[in-house]
Design a protein around this motif. Sequence first.
Motif, short mmCIF file in Angstrom:
data_model
loop_
_atom_site.label_atom_id
_atom_site.label_comp_id
_atom_site.label_asym_id
_atom_site.label_seq_id
_atom_site.Cartn_x
_atom_site.Cartn_y
_atom_site.Cartn_z
N ASN A 1 0.78 -1.37 -0.36
CA ASN A 1 0.03 -0.50 0.46
C ASN A 1 1.00 1.40 -0.01
OD1 ASN A 1 -2.10 1.99 0.59
ND2 ASN A 1 -3.23 0.81 2.08
N PRO A 2 0.84 2.42 -0.88
CA PRO A 2 1.40 3.35 -1.04
C PRO A 2 1.16 4.19 -0.48
CG PRO A 2 -0.03 3.33 -2.46
CD PRO A 2 -0.41 2.40 -1.66
N GLU A 3 0.03 4.06 0.83
CA GLU A 3 -0.40 5.78 1.61
C GLU A 3 0.50 4.47 2.88
OE1 GLU A 3 -4.89 6.25 0.31
OE2 GLU A 3 -4.64 4.84 1.52
N VAL B 1 -1.72 14.60 6.07
CA VAL B 1 -1.33 15.77 6.78
C VAL B 1 0.00 16.08 5.59
CG1 VAL B 1 -2.23 15.32 8.91
CG2 VAL B 1 0.01 13.95 7.72
N CYS B 2 0.32 15.20 4.38
CA CYS B 2 1.38 14.97 3.48
C CYS B 2 1.26 14.73 2.33
CB CYS B 2 2.09 14.44 4.46
SG CYS B 2 3.75 14.60 3.31
N GLU B 3 1.59 15.36 2.20
CA GLU B 3 1.35 14.68 -0.03
C GLU B 3 2.60 13.56 -0.59
OE1 GLU B 3 -0.47 13.88 -3.51
OE2 GLU B 3 -0.97 16.01 -2.13
N ARG B 4 3.91 13.74 -0.36
CA ARG B 4 4.54 12.71 0.15
C ARG B 4 6.11 12.75 0.55
NH1 ARG B 4 6.70 15.22 -6.20
NH2 ARG B 4 5.31 15.21 -7.51
N PRO B 5 5.71 11.74 1.43
CA PRO B 5 5.06 10.24 0.95
C PRO B 5 3.13 11.35 1.08
CG PRO B 5 5.50 10.03 3.21
CD PRO B 5 6.52 11.86 2.12
N LEU B 6 2.36 10.40 1.02
CA LEU B 6 1.09 9.98 0.50
C LEU B 6 0.33 9.76 2.57
CD1 LEU B 6 -1.56 10.81 0.39
CD2 LEU B 6 -1.97 9.05 -0.97
N MET B 7 0.35 11.07 3.56
CA MET B 7 0.15 9.69 4.76
C MET B 7 -0.89 10.88 5.35
SD MET B 7 3.02 10.43 8.07
CE MET B 7 3.95 9.77 6.92
#
Length: 355
Positions: A169-171, A220-226
């Motif tokens: 999972n990338p998230e 709360v964050c785009e990179r990494p997707l969090m």
Amino acid sequence: MSEFIGHNLAPGIRRRTTGLGCWLLWSWLLQPCEIIVCGRKAPEREWAGGSCGAEPQCSCALRVLGLRKMQSSLKSVDCVIEVHDARIPFSGRNPLFQELLGLKPHLLVLNKMDLADLTEQQKIVQRLEEKGLNNVLFTNCVKDENIKQIVPKVMELIKCSYRYHRAENPEYCIMVVGVPNVGKSSLINSLRRQHLRSGKAARVGGEPGITRAVTSRIQVCERPLMFLLDTPGVLAPRIESVETGLKLALCGTVLDHLVGEETMADYLLYTLNRHGLFGYVQHYALANACDQIEWVLKNVAIKLGKTRKVKVLTGTGNVNVIQPDYAMAARDFLRTFRRGLLGQVMLDRDIIPAC
């Protein structure tokens, strides 16, 4: 109980607490089920015999419900951030969180560092490491201090752990836990400001109980997707001592009137005097430092112009007498402390030398 437990005052300062207030607080703190979630009274709570010393009988339903909701969300969580008040780094943390965490990576964030005296920060960190807490960050969510360190630290912890069924999972999903009113929602909003340049997503306030349930995911964050999960504050099912309870109360983890503002002001004055912190003398333009809470509150009330009319029965009937409003003075004393206007304070200072 004539003195606050475990303290010897500096020479020249004698100290005595209000016996009834401390006895009532002691009986409240040592109940097996407390005012658990959000720092508010449980709706199920019933008082067995009036308001003066009757021991409360209450239900653990809210505590169990809050923890179960957190536990049910753990399957989708990669890391747990525990937020606590930097003024009490050793006191009042809920031991049940350790059971809740399981094998999840854990980061302890000591928030409100701007209000804490951190001259012995290294000793605090060493003591926490002895307790098995190897990942600790100090933050100030009001000014976003050290907030940028959180995402890299969380990613480092996640990479060193096994994600089980979430490996592909990338998230990333992070759960934020802690006792009431330590800044969990403020932390989420601060992270959004830093990484998304976005506004508030979680409600915040100066009293416990703003977050009432486990919320949906908040990015709360785009990179990494969090994404982060905000949770309601959960106090320990049993407070270990009356002094720990008073420290928690001073930090605002329970509503003031549940403990008593004058009792809290009494303990605050005791702490400030014992640690040689006399900022209150300058702030309120008092003649000198004093260990008598009645004298201090009287002068604070006069300084603020807070008075009230009291009817006094005399031989000729009722007479209205103007007296200082001690309750308003105690409220202002506590508010001033919490805003940092009395200086930076480490309420757990007595525990640090043991390091």
